[in-house]
Design an enzyme around this catalytic site. Sequence first.
Site, mmCIF file in Angstrom:
data_model
loop_
_atom_site.group_PDB
_atom_site.id
_atom_site.type_symbol
_atom_site.label_atom_id
_atom_site.label_comp_id
_atom_site.label_asym_id
_atom_site.label_seq_id
_atom_site.Cartn_x
_atom_site.Cartn_y
_atom_site.Cartn_z
ATOM 1 N N HIS A 121 0.874 -1.173 0.000
ATOM 2 C CA HIS A 121 0.000 0.000 0.000
ATOM 3 C C HIS A 121 0.916 1.229 0.000
ATOM 4 O O HIS A 121 2.000 1.195 0.583
ATOM 5 C CB HIS A 121 -0.823 -0.068 1.288
ATOM 6 C CG HIS A 121 -1.933 0.922 1.410
ATOM 7 N ND1 HIS A 121 -1.712 2.239 1.685
ATOM 8 C CD2 HIS A 121 -3.290 0.769 1.331
ATOM 9 C CE1 HIS A 121 -2.887 2.861 1.770
ATOM 10 N NE2 HIS A 121 -3.854 2.003 1.557
ATOM 11 N N ASP A 198 3.016 -4.309 8.182
ATOM 12 C CA ASP A 198 1.774 -3.553 8.019
ATOM 13 C C ASP A 198 0.624 -4.563 8.121
ATOM 14 O O ASP A 198 0.378 -5.326 7.193
ATOM 15 C CB ASP A 198 1.801 -2.851 6.655
ATOM 16 C CG ASP A 198 0.451 -2.232 6.290
ATOM 17 O OD1 ASP A 198 -0.525 -2.416 7.034
ATOM 18 O OD2 ASP A 198 0.392 -1.576 5.228
ATOM 19 N N GLN A 201 -4.422 -5.036 6.752
ATOM 20 C CA GLN A 201 -5.324 -5.908 6.010
ATOM 21 C C GLN A 201 -5.420 -7.288 6.653
ATOM 22 O O GLN A 201 -6.334 -8.046 6.358
ATOM 23 C CB GLN A 201 -4.826 -6.039 4.562
ATOM 24 C CG GLN A 201 -5.888 -6.390 3.566
ATOM 25 C CD GLN A 201 -7.046 -5.406 3.576
ATOM 26 O OE1 GLN A 201 -8.191 -5.799 3.759
ATOM 27 N NE2 GLN A 201 -6.760 -4.124 3.401
ATOM 28 N N LYS A 224 -10.590 -1.132 10.182
ATOM 29 C CA LYS A 224 -10.671 -2.344 9.364
ATOM 30 C C LYS A 224 -11.071 -3.550 10.204
ATOM 31 O O LYS A 224 -11.241 -4.649 9.695
ATOM 32 C CB LYS A 224 -9.331 -2.589 8.677
ATOM 33 C CG LYS A 224 -8.966 -1.424 7.756
ATOM 34 C CD LYS A 224 -8.243 -1.807 6.515
ATOM 35 C CE LYS A 224 -8.132 -0.595 5.622
ATOM 36 N NZ LYS A 224 -6.916 -0.572 4.827
ATOM 37 N N CYS A 362 -4.668 2.152 -3.796
ATOM 38 C CA CYS A 362 -3.464 2.707 -3.155
ATOM 39 C C CYS A 362 -2.265 1.779 -3.334
ATOM 40 O O CYS A 362 -1.415 1.674 -2.454
ATOM 41 C CB CYS A 362 -3.669 2.978 -1.669
ATOM 42 S SG CYS A 362 -4.932 4.196 -1.334
HETATM 43 C C1 LIG Z 1 -5.947 0.278 4.714
HETATM 44 C C2 LIG Z 1 -4.518 -0.044 4.605
HETATM 45 C C3 LIG Z 1 -3.533 0.897 4.943
HETATM 46 C C4 LIG Z 1 -3.857 2.305 5.350
HETATM 47 O O1 LIG Z 1 -4.617 2.369 6.519
HETATM 48 P P1 LIG Z 1 -5.155 3.783 7.032
HETATM 49 O O2 LIG Z 1 -6.204 3.403 8.022
HETATM 50 O O3 LIG Z 1 -5.718 4.499 5.839
HETATM 51 O O4 LIG Z 1 -4.015 4.517 7.639
HETATM 52 C C5 LIG Z 1 -2.221 0.520 4.839
HETATM 53 N N1 LIG Z 1 -1.866 -0.711 4.455
HETATM 54 C C6 LIG Z 1 -2.776 -1.650 4.123
HETATM 55 C C7 LIG Z 1 -2.316 -3.011 3.709
HETATM 56 C C8 LIG Z 1 -4.130 -1.343 4.178
HETATM 57 O O5 LIG Z 1 -5.030 -2.269 3.842
#
Ligand SMILES: *Cc1c(COP(=O)(O)O)cnc(C)c1O
Length: 404
Positions: A121, A198, A201, A224, A362
Amino acid sequence: MIDINKIRKDFPILNRQVNGKPLVYFDNAATSQTPQQVIDVIVDYYSNYNANIHRGVHALSQEATDKYEAARHTIQKHFNAKQAYEVIFTSGTTHSINLVANGFTSILKKGDQLIVSALEHHSNIVPWQMLCEKTGAILKVIPMTPEGELDMEAYDALLNDKTKLVFVNHISNALGTINPIKSIIDKAHKFGAAVLIDGAQASPHIKPDVQALDVDFYVTSAHKICGPTGVGMLYGKEEWLNKMEPYQGGGEMIDQVTFEKTTYAGLPHKFEAGTPNICGGIAFGAALDYMNAIGFDNIAEYEHELLNYGTKQLQDIEGLKIYGTSKNKTSVISFNLEGIHPYDVGTLLDKMGIAVRTGHHCAQPIMDYFKIPGTVRASFAFYNTKEEIDTLVQGVKKAKMMLS
Ligand SMILES: *Cc1c(COP(=O)(O)O)cnc(C)c1O
Protein backbone atom coordinates in the site's frame (compact mmCIF):
# COMPACT_ATOMS: atom_id res chain seq x y z
CA MET A 1 -19.14 -22.00 13.58
CA ILE A 2 -20.53 -18.64 12.54
CA ASP A 3 -24.18 -17.92 13.32
CA ILE A 4 -24.62 -15.63 10.35
CA ASN A 5 -28.20 -14.57 11.12
CA LYS A 6 -27.26 -13.54 14.63
CA ILE A 7 -24.15 -11.71 13.43
CA ARG A 8 -25.99 -9.76 10.74
CA LYS A 9 -28.40 -8.44 13.36
CA ASP A 10 -25.41 -6.81 15.08
CA PHE A 11 -24.80 -4.52 12.08
CA PRO A 12 -27.61 -1.97 11.64
CA ILE A 13 -26.15 -0.66 8.38
CA LEU A 14 -26.71 -4.02 6.68
CA ASN A 15 -30.46 -3.31 6.77
CA ARG A 16 -30.30 -0.27 4.59
CA GLN A 17 -31.07 0.08 0.93
CA VAL A 18 -28.89 1.66 -1.72
CA ASN A 19 -30.46 2.82 -4.96
CA GLY A 20 -33.62 0.98 -4.00
CA LYS A 21 -31.81 -2.33 -3.50
CA PRO A 22 -30.66 -4.07 -0.30
CA LEU A 23 -27.07 -3.04 0.40
CA VAL A 24 -24.44 -5.65 -0.48
CA TYR A 25 -21.29 -4.35 1.21
CA PHE A 26 -18.17 -5.81 -0.39
CA ASP A 27 -15.73 -3.00 0.35
CA ASN A 28 -14.49 -4.44 3.62
CA ALA A 29 -10.83 -4.14 2.66
CA ALA A 30 -11.31 -0.34 2.58
CA THR A 31 -13.22 -0.17 5.84
CA SER A 32 -15.31 -2.58 7.85
CA GLN A 33 -18.80 -1.98 9.23
CA THR A 34 -19.47 -1.29 12.88
CA PRO A 35 -21.53 -3.58 15.13
CA GLN A 36 -24.10 -2.18 17.57
CA GLN A 37 -21.90 -3.31 20.47
CA VAL A 38 -19.18 -0.85 19.34
CA ILE A 39 -21.68 1.91 18.46
CA ASP A 40 -23.07 1.57 22.00
CA VAL A 41 -19.61 2.09 23.49
CA ILE A 42 -19.19 5.29 21.45
CA VAL A 43 -22.62 6.59 22.52
CA ASP A 44 -21.88 5.66 26.15
CA TYR A 45 -18.61 7.60 26.09
CA TYR A 46 -20.18 10.84 24.85
CA SER A 47 -23.32 10.37 26.97
CA ASN A 48 -21.67 9.51 30.26
CA TYR A 49 -17.95 10.18 30.73
CA ASN A 50 -16.56 12.42 28.00
CA ALA A 51 -13.45 14.02 29.54
CA ASN A 52 -9.75 14.49 28.87
CA ILE A 53 -7.49 11.74 30.14
CA HIS A 54 -4.42 11.66 32.39
CA ARG A 55 -4.90 15.29 33.42
CA GLY A 56 -7.88 15.73 35.71
CA VAL A 57 -8.35 14.44 39.22
CA HIS A 58 -12.09 14.60 38.70
CA ALA A 59 -14.28 11.51 38.38
CA LEU A 60 -15.03 11.74 34.66
CA SER A 61 -11.38 12.14 33.77
CA GLN A 62 -10.51 9.13 35.95
CA GLU A 63 -13.19 7.05 34.27
CA ALA A 64 -12.08 8.04 30.78
CA THR A 65 -8.43 7.35 31.67
CA ASP A 66 -9.26 3.95 33.14
CA LYS A 67 -11.29 2.87 30.10
CA TYR A 68 -8.64 4.17 27.68
CA GLU A 69 -5.86 2.30 29.46
CA ALA A 70 -8.07 -0.78 29.71
CA ALA A 71 -8.40 -0.63 25.91
CA ARG A 72 -4.61 -0.50 25.64
CA HIS A 73 -4.48 -3.71 27.69
CA THR A 74 -7.11 -5.33 25.46
CA ILE A 75 -4.97 -4.51 22.43
CA GLN A 76 -1.83 -5.74 24.21
CA LYS A 77 -3.53 -9.03 25.01
CA HIS A 78 -4.97 -9.40 21.53
CA PHE A 79 -1.61 -9.02 19.81
CA ASN A 80 0.25 -10.67 22.72
CA ALA A 81 2.65 -7.77 23.30
CA LYS A 82 4.92 -8.30 26.28
CA GLN A 83 4.19 -4.88 27.80
CA ALA A 84 1.16 -2.57 27.57
CA TYR A 85 3.50 0.38 27.00
CA GLU A 86 4.73 -1.27 23.80
CA VAL A 87 1.28 -0.45 22.39
CA ILE A 88 1.17 3.14 21.11
CA PHE A 89 -2.17 4.64 20.14
CA THR A 90 -2.03 6.37 16.75
CA SER A 91 -4.59 7.69 14.29
CA GLY A 92 -4.13 4.58 12.14
CA THR A 93 -1.73 2.53 10.06
CA THR A 94 -0.51 5.50 8.03
CA HIS A 95 0.31 7.46 11.19
CA SER A 96 2.02 4.43 12.75
CA ILE A 97 4.30 3.91 9.75
CA ASN A 98 5.19 7.61 9.58
CA LEU A 99 5.97 7.53 13.28
CA VAL A 100 8.45 4.68 12.85
CA ALA A 101 9.97 6.15 9.69
CA ASN A 102 10.52 9.44 11.48
CA GLY A 103 11.92 7.65 14.52
CA PHE A 104 14.65 6.09 12.37
CA THR A 105 15.89 9.41 10.97
CA SER A 106 18.75 9.66 13.46
CA ILE A 107 19.40 5.90 13.51
CA LEU A 108 20.12 5.54 9.77
CA LYS A 109 23.12 6.78 7.85
CA LYS A 110 23.94 7.31 4.21
CA GLY A 111 24.26 4.08 2.25
CA ASP A 112 22.14 2.01 4.66
CA GLN A 113 19.63 -0.18 2.85
CA LEU A 114 15.90 -0.58 3.39
CA ILE A 115 13.75 -3.29 1.83
CA VAL A 116 10.14 -2.86 0.79
CA SER A 117 7.95 -5.25 -1.20
CA ALA A 118 6.26 -4.82 -4.55
CA LEU A 119 2.93 -5.64 -2.91
CA GLU A 120 2.67 -2.60 -0.66
CA HIS A 121 0.00 0.00 0.00
CA HIS A 122 1.28 3.53 -0.66
CA SER A 123 1.23 4.05 3.14
CA ASN A 124 4.06 1.56 3.41
CA ILE A 125 6.09 3.08 0.56
CA VAL A 126 5.95 6.87 0.70
CA PRO A 127 7.03 7.46 4.35
CA TRP A 128 10.13 5.34 3.68
CA GLN A 129 10.95 7.24 0.49
CA MET A 130 10.78 10.42 2.55
CA LEU A 131 13.10 8.82 5.11
CA CYS A 132 15.56 7.87 2.34
CA GLU A 133 15.55 11.47 1.07
CA LYS A 134 16.44 12.72 4.55
CA THR A 135 19.09 10.13 5.40
CA GLY A 136 20.63 9.01 2.11
CA ALA A 137 19.50 5.44 2.73
CA ILE A 138 18.63 3.31 -0.31
CA LEU A 139 15.29 1.59 -0.94
CA LYS A 140 15.30 -1.92 -2.47
CA VAL A 141 12.21 -3.78 -3.66
CA ILE A 142 11.28 -7.47 -3.31
CA PRO A 143 9.67 -8.28 -6.66
CA MET A 144 6.39 -10.15 -7.07
CA THR A 145 5.36 -13.16 -9.15
CA PRO A 146 2.44 -13.33 -11.61
CA GLU A 147 0.38 -15.06 -8.88
CA GLY A 148 0.85 -11.99 -6.68
CA GLU A 149 3.31 -13.61 -4.28
CA LEU A 150 6.65 -12.29 -3.11
CA ASP A 151 9.74 -13.69 -4.78
CA MET A 152 11.51 -15.03 -1.71
CA GLU A 153 14.71 -15.97 -3.54
CA ALA A 154 15.01 -12.39 -4.69
CA TYR A 155 14.48 -11.31 -1.07
CA ASP A 156 17.39 -13.52 0.06
CA ALA A 157 19.58 -11.85 -2.54
CA LEU A 158 18.66 -8.34 -1.35
CA LEU A 159 19.55 -8.94 2.30
CA ASN A 160 23.04 -7.99 3.46
CA ASP A 161 24.90 -6.32 6.34
CA LYS A 162 23.77 -2.90 5.13
CA THR A 163 20.09 -3.82 5.49
CA LYS A 164 18.66 -1.91 8.44
CA LEU A 165 14.90 -2.19 7.99
CA VAL A 166 12.43 -4.40 6.13
CA PHE A 167 8.75 -3.42 5.78
CA VAL A 168 6.15 -5.69 4.24
CA ASN A 169 2.42 -6.08 4.61
CA HIS A 170 1.06 -9.17 6.31
CA ILE A 171 -1.73 -9.35 3.72
CA SER A 172 -1.95 -7.37 0.47
CA ASN A 173 -5.02 -5.14 0.37
CA ALA A 174 -5.09 -5.17 -3.43
CA LEU A 175 -4.73 -8.92 -4.02
CA GLY A 176 -5.38 -10.63 -0.69
CA THR A 177 -2.05 -12.51 -0.68
CA ILE A 178 -0.94 -13.66 2.77
CA ASN A 179 2.81 -13.09 2.91
CA PRO A 180 5.21 -15.49 4.68
CA ILE A 181 6.04 -12.92 7.34
CA LYS A 182 7.65 -15.28 9.85
CA SER A 183 10.25 -16.26 7.30
CA ILE A 184 10.70 -12.62 6.19
CA ILE A 185 11.29 -11.59 9.83
CA ASP A 186 13.70 -14.43 10.66
CA LYS A 187 15.78 -13.81 7.55
CA ALA A 188 16.04 -10.07 8.25
CA HIS A 189 17.06 -10.71 11.85
CA LYS A 190 20.04 -12.80 10.68
CA PHE A 191 21.44 -9.50 9.34
CA GLY A 192 20.38 -7.47 12.39
CA ALA A 193 17.69 -5.60 10.44
CA ALA A 194 14.43 -4.53 12.11
CA VAL A 195 11.11 -5.53 10.53
CA LEU A 196 7.85 -3.60 10.37
CA ILE A 197 4.74 -5.53 9.37
CA ASP A 198 1.77 -3.55 8.02
CA GLY A 199 -1.08 -5.53 9.53
CA ALA A 200 -3.94 -3.30 8.35
CA GLN A 201 -5.32 -5.91 6.01
CA ALA A 202 -4.49 -8.91 8.18
CA SER A 203 -6.05 -7.77 11.46
CA PRO A 204 -9.65 -8.37 10.32
CA HIS A 205 -8.82 -11.99 9.46
CA ILE A 206 -5.92 -13.17 11.61
CA LYS A 207 -4.94 -12.79 15.25
CA PRO A 208 -1.18 -12.29 15.15
CA ASP A 209 1.15 -13.03 18.05
CA VAL A 210 3.87 -10.39 17.95
CA GLN A 211 6.10 -12.26 20.39
CA ALA A 212 5.90 -15.55 18.53
CA LEU A 213 6.57 -13.68 15.28
CA ASP A 214 9.42 -11.84 17.01
CA VAL A 215 8.41 -8.84 14.91
CA ASP A 216 9.89 -5.43 15.75
CA PHE A 217 6.88 -3.34 14.71
CA TYR A 218 3.31 -4.32 13.87
CA VAL A 219 0.79 -1.66 12.84
CA THR A 220 -2.92 -1.56 12.12
CA SER A 221 -6.07 0.60 11.96
CA ALA A 222 -9.20 0.06 14.08
CA HIS A 223 -11.59 0.85 11.22
CA LYS A 224 -10.67 -2.34 9.36
CA ILE A 225 -11.50 -4.43 12.46
CA CYS A 226 -15.06 -3.23 13.16
CA GLY A 227 -13.81 -0.17 15.06
CA PRO A 228 -14.07 3.54 14.26
CA THR A 229 -11.90 5.55 11.87
CA GLY A 230 -9.14 7.83 13.12
CA VAL A 231 -7.56 5.41 15.57
CA GLY A 232 -5.02 2.63 15.27
CA MET A 233 -1.96 1.26 16.93
CA LEU A 234 1.74 0.76 16.69
CA TYR A 235 3.22 -2.20 18.47
CA GLY A 236 6.95 -1.72 18.87
CA LYS A 237 9.54 -3.70 20.79
CA GLU A 238 10.60 -1.73 23.83
CA GLU A 239 14.28 -1.59 22.74
CA TRP A 240 13.37 0.01 19.43
CA LEU A 241 10.82 2.43 20.85
CA ASN A 242 13.44 3.64 23.32
CA LYS A 243 15.98 4.20 20.55
CA MET A 244 13.57 6.14 18.33
CA GLU A 245 13.09 9.86 18.61
CA PRO A 246 9.54 11.15 19.24
CA TYR A 247 7.41 11.98 16.22
CA GLN A 248 5.54 15.00 17.52
CA GLY A 249 6.14 17.35 20.40
CA GLY A 250 3.41 18.70 22.66
CA GLY A 251 1.37 17.96 25.74
CA GLU A 252 1.34 14.49 27.35
CA MET A 253 4.66 13.45 25.79
CA ILE A 254 7.00 15.40 28.07
CA ASP A 255 8.65 14.83 31.40
CA GLN A 256 9.98 18.36 32.12
CA VAL A 257 9.71 21.44 29.93
CA THR A 258 11.82 24.59 30.23
CA PHE A 259 12.83 26.92 27.43
CA GLU A 260 16.39 25.56 27.68
CA LYS A 261 15.58 21.89 27.46
CA THR A 262 12.70 19.44 27.44
CA THR A 263 12.94 15.85 28.54
CA TYR A 264 10.52 13.31 27.18
CA ALA A 265 8.06 11.11 29.00
CA GLY A 266 8.55 7.36 29.06
CA LEU A 267 6.68 4.84 26.92
CA PRO A 268 4.01 4.94 25.64
CA HIS A 269 3.49 8.68 26.29
CA LYS A 270 6.68 9.71 24.47
CA PHE A 271 4.83 8.93 21.21
CA GLU A 272 1.39 10.17 22.22
CA ALA A 273 1.54 13.96 22.05
CA GLY A 274 -1.68 15.90 22.49
CA THR A 275 -5.20 14.80 23.31
CA PRO A 276 -5.74 11.46 21.59
CA ASN A 277 -8.88 9.97 20.08
CA ILE A 278 -10.08 8.84 23.51
CA CYS A 279 -13.48 7.54 22.47
CA GLY A 280 -11.89 5.89 19.41
CA GLY A 281 -9.30 4.10 21.53
CA ILE A 282 -11.97 2.74 23.87
CA ALA A 283 -14.10 1.67 20.89
CA PHE A 284 -11.04 -0.03 19.33
CA GLY A 285 -10.82 -2.21 22.44
CA ALA A 286 -14.55 -2.95 22.22
CA ALA A 287 -14.19 -3.93 18.55
CA LEU A 288 -11.45 -6.45 19.40
CA ASP A 289 -13.64 -7.84 22.19
CA TYR A 290 -16.47 -8.22 19.68
CA MET A 291 -14.30 -10.02 17.11
CA ASN A 292 -12.72 -12.26 19.75
CA ALA A 293 -16.14 -13.28 21.05
CA ILE A 294 -16.91 -14.58 17.55
CA GLY A 295 -13.41 -16.07 17.33
CA PHE A 296 -10.77 -15.56 14.68
CA ASP A 297 -10.68 -19.27 13.79
CA ASN A 298 -14.41 -19.16 13.07
CA ILE A 299 -14.01 -15.95 11.09
CA ALA A 300 -11.14 -17.35 9.00
CA GLU A 301 -12.98 -20.59 8.27
CA TYR A 302 -16.18 -18.84 7.19
CA GLU A 303 -14.43 -16.20 5.09
CA HIS A 304 -12.44 -18.91 3.36
CA GLU A 305 -15.70 -20.56 2.36
CA LEU A 306 -16.90 -17.23 0.96
CA LEU A 307 -13.63 -16.77 -0.92
CA ASN A 308 -13.79 -20.22 -2.52
CA TYR A 309 -17.44 -19.79 -3.40
CA GLY A 310 -16.94 -16.32 -4.89
CA THR A 311 -13.79 -17.28 -6.80
CA LYS A 312 -15.47 -20.26 -8.39
CA GLN A 313 -18.58 -18.30 -9.42
CA LEU A 314 -16.67 -15.33 -10.78
CA GLN A 315 -14.01 -17.23 -12.71
CA ASP A 316 -16.76 -19.06 -14.59
CA ILE A 317 -17.73 -15.73 -16.20
CA GLU A 318 -16.14 -15.56 -19.63
CA GLY A 319 -13.61 -12.78 -20.06
CA LEU A 320 -13.24 -12.25 -16.32
CA LYS A 321 -9.68 -12.31 -15.01
CA ILE A 322 -8.79 -12.55 -11.33
CA TYR A 323 -5.58 -10.85 -10.15
CA GLY A 324 -3.87 -12.43 -7.17
CA THR A 325 -4.12 -16.20 -7.35
CA SER A 326 -1.91 -17.21 -4.45
CA LYS A 327 -3.06 -20.37 -2.68
CA ASN A 328 -2.51 -18.48 0.52
CA LYS A 329 -4.96 -15.60 0.39
CA THR A 330 -7.82 -13.99 2.28
CA SER A 331 -11.29 -13.04 1.12
CA VAL A 332 -10.32 -10.43 -1.45
CA ILE A 333 -11.13 -10.92 -5.14
CA SER A 334 -9.59 -8.38 -7.50
CA PHE A 335 -10.77 -8.75 -11.09
CA ASN A 336 -11.41 -7.15 -14.45
CA LEU A 337 -13.74 -7.85 -17.34
CA GLU A 338 -11.88 -8.01 -20.61
CA GLY A 339 -11.95 -4.70 -22.47
CA ILE A 340 -14.07 -2.94 -19.81
CA HIS A 341 -12.81 -0.25 -17.45
CA PRO A 342 -13.14 -1.25 -13.76
CA TYR A 343 -14.74 2.10 -12.94
CA ASP A 344 -17.64 1.38 -15.30
CA VAL A 345 -18.25 -2.01 -13.70
CA GLY A 346 -18.16 -0.46 -10.21
CA THR A 347 -20.61 2.27 -11.19
CA LEU A 348 -23.13 -0.21 -12.55
CA LEU A 349 -22.77 -2.46 -9.50
CA ASP A 350 -23.48 0.55 -7.27
CA LYS A 351 -26.76 1.07 -9.11
CA MET A 352 -27.63 -2.46 -8.02
CA GLY A 353 -26.80 -1.69 -4.37
CA ILE A 354 -23.45 -3.51 -4.47
CA ALA A 355 -20.49 -1.66 -2.95
CA VAL A 356 -17.10 -2.66 -4.37
CA ARG A 357 -13.89 -0.71 -4.69
CA THR A 358 -12.51 0.19 -8.09
CA GLY A 359 -9.16 1.73 -8.94
CA HIS A 360 -5.55 1.10 -7.94
CA HIS A 361 -6.36 0.47 -4.25
CA CYS A 362 -3.46 2.71 -3.16
CA ALA A 363 -1.11 0.15 -4.69
CA GLN A 364 -0.10 1.60 -8.05
CA PRO A 365 3.08 -0.51 -8.36
CA ILE A 366 0.94 -3.67 -8.39
CA MET A 367 -1.30 -2.26 -11.13
CA ASP A 368 1.81 -1.25 -13.11
CA TYR A 369 3.09 -4.80 -12.80
CA PHE A 370 -0.09 -6.16 -14.39
CA LYS A 371 -0.19 -3.20 -16.83
CA ILE A 372 -3.76 -2.28 -15.87
CA PRO A 373 -5.28 0.99 -14.60
CA GLY A 374 -6.95 -0.77 -11.70
CA THR A 375 -9.29 -3.58 -10.76
CA VAL A 376 -12.73 -4.15 -9.35
CA ARG A 377 -12.19 -5.43 -5.83
CA ALA A 378 -14.79 -7.37 -3.88
CA SER A 379 -13.66 -8.01 -0.32
CA PHE A 380 -15.73 -10.19 2.01
CA ALA A 381 -16.16 -10.03 5.77
CA PHE A 382 -17.59 -12.55 8.24
CA TYR A 383 -20.98 -10.78 8.09
CA ASN A 384 -21.35 -11.35 4.33
CA THR A 385 -23.25 -14.28 2.82
CA LYS A 386 -23.17 -16.58 -0.19
CA GLU A 387 -26.50 -15.09 -1.27
CA GLU A 388 -24.80 -11.69 -1.47
CA ILE A 389 -22.06 -13.25 -3.61
CA ASP A 390 -24.79 -14.60 -5.92
CA THR A 391 -26.11 -11.04 -6.21
CA LEU A 392 -22.61 -9.84 -7.11
CA VAL A 393 -22.17 -12.55 -9.74
CA GLN A 394 -25.53 -11.68 -11.32
CA GLY A 395 -24.54 -8.01 -11.19
CA VAL A 396 -21.20 -8.60 -12.89
CA LYS A 397 -22.89 -10.64 -15.63
CA LYS A 398 -25.40 -7.86 -16.16
CA ALA A 399 -22.67 -5.21 -16.22
CA LYS A 400 -20.75 -7.26 -18.77
CA MET A 401 -23.81 -7.46 -21.00
CA MET A 402 -24.49 -3.74 -20.75
CA LEU A 403 -20.88 -2.66 -21.34
CA SER A 404 -19.73 -5.02 -24.06
C1 LIG B 1 -5.95 0.28 4.71
C2 LIG B 1 -4.52 -0.04 4.60
C3 LIG B 1 -3.53 0.90 4.94
C4 LIG B 1 -3.86 2.30 5.35
O1 LIG B 1 -4.62 2.37 6.52
P1 LIG B 1 -5.15 3.78 7.03
O2 LIG B 1 -6.20 3.40 8.02
O3 LIG B 1 -5.72 4.50 5.84
O4 LIG B 1 -4.02 4.52 7.64
C5 LIG B 1 -2.22 0.52 4.84
N1 LIG B 1 -1.87 -0.71 4.45
C6 LIG B 1 -2.78 -1.65 4.12
C7 LIG B 1 -2.32 -3.01 3.71
C8 LIG B 1 -4.13 -1.34 4.18
O5 LIG B 1 -5.03 -2.27 3.84
